[in-house]
Design an enzyme around this catalytic site. Structure first.
Site, PDB file in Angstrom:
ATOM      1  N   HIS A  48      -5.449   1.521   2.336  1.00  0.00           N
ATOM      2  CA  HIS A  48      -4.779   1.607   3.642  1.00  0.00           C
ATOM      3  C   HIS A  48      -3.537   2.497   3.563  1.00  0.00           C
ATOM      4  O   HIS A  48      -2.939   2.692   2.502  1.00  0.00           O
ATOM      5  CB  HIS A  48      -4.366   0.208   4.109  1.00  0.00           C
ATOM      6  CG  HIS A  48      -3.400  -0.456   3.169  1.00  0.00           C
ATOM      7  ND1 HIS A  48      -2.045  -0.180   3.165  1.00  0.00           N
ATOM      8  CD2 HIS A  48      -3.601  -1.361   2.180  1.00  0.00           C
ATOM      9  CE1 HIS A  48      -1.451  -0.881   2.232  1.00  0.00           C
ATOM     10  NE2 HIS A  48      -2.369  -1.613   1.613  1.00  0.00           N
ATOM     11  N   GLU A  98      -6.539  -8.313   0.204  1.00  0.00           N
ATOM     12  CA  GLU A  98      -5.602  -8.190  -0.915  1.00  0.00           C
ATOM     13  C   GLU A  98      -5.570  -9.485  -1.720  1.00  0.00           C
ATOM     14  O   GLU A  98      -5.888 -10.567  -1.210  1.00  0.00           O
ATOM     15  CB  GLU A  98      -4.199  -7.855  -0.373  1.00  0.00           C
ATOM     16  CG  GLU A  98      -3.127  -7.655  -1.439  1.00  0.00           C
ATOM     17  CD  GLU A  98      -3.441  -6.545  -2.431  1.00  0.00           C
ATOM     18  OE1 GLU A  98      -4.358  -6.737  -3.261  1.00  0.00           O
ATOM     19  OE2 GLU A  98      -2.753  -5.507  -2.403  1.00  0.00           O
TER      20      GLU A  98
END
Length: 207
Positions: free
Chosen positions: A8, A80
């Site tokens: 990202h 994550e």
């Protein structure tokens, strides 16, 4: 089959050095992060890379994936690593040097182990192989991408902090031959070197 792993773009808490792994609708991209996301999308499209796009459920990843394709699919395996007691704390205030030296042994208190991350990323790689597409794009985070690289190359998980995977970067893996094709390619740097202006790059997210 080629799997393109996109980290990202820079998010607000990245810029502040604060860890964030929960609250999936918090922590949006910064202006630079939106530019990095647009650059990743533009370079992939210019390379002719088109395929199903999967993304972590966290906002910063979904925003990045949205630049690549509006029809992305959320996959929780790409999230994550859970930071446990370190959630929303500054890296500078934590014993992070030990963690970098060996994240297997010194994972965040109350957080997710590297074995857990390895298990879900290995499962995602097997799933990707099973869908029988020529190209798949996955938008994720540092830990999952580094773990995928370790699984493919045989790098011990305790040494994954030797890898550099910058925000907005592209890493590519050939899942048929288990070859690492690209590591930490910076689309923004490449496009700027080719003469693209930032405003031209940003247009890719408005299409």
């Amino acid at each position: 089959m080629i799997l393109y792993l996109v980290r990202h773009g820079e998010a607000q808490l990245n810029a502040l050095g604060i860890l964030h792994s929960r609250n999936y609708n918090d922590n949006p991209l910064t202006d630079r992060g939106r530019l990095e996301a647009a650059a990743a999308a533009l370079l992939l499209h210019r390379m002719g890379v088109n395929g199903t796009v999967f993304t972590s459920p966290l906002l910063r990843a979904r925003q990045t994936a949205g630049c690549i394709s509006p029809n992305y699919k959320v996959d929780d395996r790409l999230r994550e690593i859970d930071m446990g007691e370190w959630e929303l704390k500054k890296i500078s205030e934590l014993p992070f040097d030990n963690y970098r030296k060996d994240p297997v042994r010194y994972y965040p208190p109350g957080g997710e182990s590297m074995d857990s991350v390895m298990s879900r990323i290995d499962d995602f790689l097997e799933f990707t192989r099973s869908i029988n597409e020529k190209v798949v794009i996955a938008v994720s985070h540092w830990h999952p991408i580094a773990t995928a690289v370790a699984l493919i190359t045989g790098l011990p998980l305790s040494n994954i902090y030797k890898l550099r995977i910058s925000t907005g970067s592209i890493t590519a893996i050939d899942l048929e031959s288990n070859d690492l094709l690209l590591l930490n390619l910076s689309p923004l740097r490449v496009l700027r070197s080719l003469g693209f202006s930032d405003s031209e790059i940003m247009m890719e997210c408005s299409k």
